[in-house]
Structures are given as C-alpha cells and as structure tokens.
Design a protein around this motif. Structure first.
Motif, short mmCIF file in Angstrom:
data_model
loop_
_atom_site.label_atom_id
_atom_site.label_comp_id
_atom_site.label_asym_id
_atom_site.label_seq_id
_atom_site.Cartn_x
_atom_site.Cartn_y
_atom_site.Cartn_z
N TYR A 14 5.43 -16.58 1.50
CA TYR A 14 4.48 -17.77 2.29
C TYR A 14 5.23 -18.44 3.70
N GLY A 15 6.20 -18.41 4.05
CA GLY A 15 6.79 -18.30 4.71
C GLY A 15 6.50 -20.28 5.33
N GLU A 16 6.31 -20.91 6.33
CA GLU A 16 6.03 -21.64 6.18
C GLU A 16 4.61 -22.24 5.88
N ASN A 17 3.64 -21.55 5.61
CA ASN A 17 2.69 -21.51 5.43
C ASN A 17 2.36 -22.65 3.64
N ILE A 18 2.84 -24.04 3.29
CA ILE A 18 3.01 -24.23 2.29
C ILE A 18 1.44 -24.26 1.31
N ALA A 19 0.70 -25.71 2.51
CA ALA A 19 -0.95 -25.58 2.69
C ALA A 19 -1.00 -24.10 1.68
N LYS A 20 -0.79 -23.09 1.77
CA LYS A 20 -0.93 -21.76 1.09
C LYS A 20 -0.56 -22.19 -0.63
N TYR A 21 0.39 -21.63 0.10
CA TYR A 21 1.29 -21.57 -1.11
C TYR A 21 0.91 -23.13 -2.30
N LEU A 22 0.40 -24.20 -1.52
CA LEU A 22 0.06 -24.76 -2.95
C LEU A 22 -1.31 -24.46 -3.50
N VAL A 23 -1.86 -23.99 -2.63
CA VAL A 23 -3.64 -23.80 -3.25
C VAL A 23 -3.18 -22.92 -4.36
N ASP A 24 -1.95 -21.85 -4.21
CA ASP A 24 -2.61 -20.51 -4.64
C ASP A 24 -1.62 -20.90 -6.22
N LEU A 25 -0.81 -22.20 -6.27
CA LEU A 25 -0.11 -22.74 -7.47
C LEU A 25 -1.44 -23.11 -7.96
N HIS A 26 -2.21 -24.13 -7.68
CA HIS A 26 -3.31 -24.40 -7.95
C HIS A 26 -4.29 -23.51 -8.92
N ASP A 27 -4.79 -22.69 -8.02
CA ASP A 27 -5.86 -21.58 -8.37
C ASP A 27 -5.42 -20.53 -9.66
N LYS A 74 -0.61 -30.82 10.72
CA LYS A 74 -1.62 -30.18 9.25
C LYS A 74 -0.27 -30.15 8.00
N GLN A 75 0.51 -29.34 7.84
CA GLN A 75 0.89 -28.51 7.38
C GLN A 75 1.84 -29.93 6.35
N PRO A 76 1.75 -29.32 4.73
CA PRO A 76 2.68 -30.11 4.60
C PRO A 76 3.87 -29.55 4.73
N VAL A 77 4.42 -31.79 4.55
CA VAL A 77 6.38 -30.55 4.50
C VAL A 77 6.96 -30.88 3.64
N ILE A 78 8.26 -29.98 3.75
CA ILE A 78 9.05 -30.19 2.34
C ILE A 78 10.23 -30.89 3.21
N LEU A 98 -8.73 -32.30 -1.92
CA LEU A 98 -7.95 -31.57 -1.13
C LEU A 98 -6.87 -30.65 -1.12
N ARG A 99 -8.12 -29.48 -2.10
CA ARG A 99 -7.77 -28.04 -2.37
C ARG A 99 -8.83 -27.55 -1.37
N ASP A 100 -9.85 -28.22 -0.57
CA ASP A 100 -10.48 -27.44 0.14
C ASP A 100 -9.67 -27.99 1.74
N HIS A 101 -9.49 -29.51 1.64
CA HIS A 101 -8.63 -29.39 2.65
C HIS A 101 -7.30 -28.79 2.92
N LEU A 102 -6.50 -28.24 1.83
CA LEU A 102 -5.28 -27.47 2.34
C LEU A 102 -5.90 -26.29 2.56
N GLY A 103 -7.09 -25.87 1.57
CA GLY A 103 -7.71 -24.37 1.82
C GLY A 103 -7.94 -23.81 3.80
N LYS A 104 -8.58 -24.98 4.33
CA LYS A 104 -8.97 -24.87 6.19
C LYS A 104 -7.46 -25.36 6.53
N VAL A 105 -6.50 -25.94 6.34
CA VAL A 105 -4.56 -25.42 7.00
C VAL A 105 -4.09 -23.97 6.78
#
Length: 244
Positions: free
Chosen positions: A51-64, A100-104, A85-92
């Motif tokens: 995932y690198g810095e693509n935390i949006a993708k990481y959260l989407v995959d956790l959900h899915d 708009k990437q989530p920050v850790i 939120l799933r739709d929003h993070l999927g686009k990000v």
C-alpha cells in the motif's frame, strides 16, 4: 473496567450459544475470513510493500475483506465503512496521491494532535466520525463487535445524526455517555440501522484517528484513548481474551 465487564458478558453469551451466529453459514463465513485475512493487512512490512502511502486503499481493503481490529488484547471489532465513506475513500485511493489521503499520526493520543479541540468536528483525513456497535450478530471476529466509520460534513445516511453531533462528549469516560439502541438510531435518521447491524445492536459514537506505534503498526484510536490494531481473528476468541 466498564469495557472489560461488557466484553466478558458478551463472551459468556457467546459461550452459551456455542460460538454460533444466527446461521451456520454466517459462522462458517467468519471462520473462513479469520483464516484468509491477508497478511498485508496485518504485518507492517507487507502493508508498506502493498500500500505504501495509499492509506485510503488500505482502509477500503480492510472494509472489503471484513478485517478486524484487536482492541484491549482480544476484543475483535470488524471495521465497517459507511457506503458514502467507502465510495469517497475508493475515489481517493484511485488517485493515489492528493491532499485527501487519510493521515497516520505519530501522536499516541488524539488530544496531542495539533489544533486539537473538544468538539464534534472531523475532516475524513486526520479525524473520522465513528461508532462502536455491539451485539451485531454476523460481525467478523465472532464477538458481535463492529467499528463503523462514516463520512463527516456531508449528508451520509449512515453518518452522525444532528443529535449525536450536538451531544458529543467523546473525550469523557464511556460509562457517563449516551449509548444508543437501534430504535433511537433509526428515529434520529439512520433509517437502515437494524437492517445493517440487527435489531438488538446498540452503540456509542466516537471520533477516531490513526497513528503509528514504535513497531510501525497502525492503530485506530478513539478520542477517549481506547484503540486497536489490525489482527486476524483467533480460532478461539474467548481463549485469546482471557490469555489462555
């Protein structure tokens, strides 16, 4: 202590039902998800590779993948994103970069974040609106626990109601806060709460944020300090909770 007592009572209920959710199909599904949760969702090194810095993708995959977070050393909560939120993070995630990437965060408590204030505000980047929901019959993890994140500052049908926003006090201890039952959620605007989580489910809303620890693990933390890190569901959740 209140959280532990609630967890113990929930675990006793699970024991008396033989660790079965309402249908054997759901129980089998939970067991399979525990066995197949990708190590890239759990192990920091593999997570960084995938995932690198693509935390949006990481959260989407956790959900899915119905990923679970291990809270308090054994309380397994399934991560659930609202559809909006799933739709929003999927686009990000698809754009990979952007602001708009989530920050850790590096800070270990929400009240240590820059510009922190005791409000109901969230931005879907640093701070999220969320709920801990209990007695969800088919929740991954086998304990009936869900952590739901929803979209803030937009009309999310599954998001916080005006009443939740107005009466939010998540920096306080949960024993003195307002827990909501299914009927109240639906009367305040979350019309599909029972359909999504069951008629017996109840919950408490929190603001959440993400932070790293010294081992590069990601933690999802509530404003009151309760937190969990992604972890595969143990074969016997009760044994893990009691450290057996």
């Amino acid at each position: 202590m209140v959280r532990l007592i609630v967890a113990l009572l929930c675990m006793l209920a699970v024991v008396t039902s033989g660790f079965q959710s309402p249908s054997s199909k759901s129980a089998i599904g939970t067991e399979l998800r525990a066995a197949t949760m990708s190590s890239s969702l759990v192990e920091p090194a593999e997570r960084n590779t995938v995932y690198g810095e693509n935390i949006a993708k990481y959260l989407v995959d956790l959900h899915d993948n119905k990923g679970t977070f291990d809270f308090c050393g054994g309380m397994m909560f399934q991560l659930v994103l609202s559809e909006k939120l799933r739709d929003h993070l999927g686009k990000v995630a698809a754009s990979a970069g952007g602001d708009k990437q989530p920050v850790i965060a590096k800070e270990k408590r929400m009240n240590q974040l820059d510009q922190y204030s005791q409000t109901a505000e969230a931005d879907n980047i640093r701070i999220f609106h969320g709920r801990e929901i209990r007695r969800v019959p088919d929740a991954a993890g086998g304990m009936g626990f869900v952590l739901q994140l929803s979209m803030a500052n937009e009309k999310d049908p599954e998001g916080w109601s005006p009443q939740e926003i107005a009466r939010y006090d998540g920096w306080g201890h949960d024993s003195g806060r307002e827990w909501r039952k299914a009927d109240q959620y639906e009367s305040e605007g979350f019309r599909t709460f029972k359909e999504r989580f069951g008629a017996e489910a109840f919950g408490l809303h929190h603001r959440f944020y993400l932070h790293f620890d010294g081992m590069n693990r990601i933690w999802l933390a509530a404003e009151d300090g309760c937190e969990g890190t992604p972890g595969a569901t143990p074969a016997n959740p009760l044994r893990k909770l009691f450290g057996l």
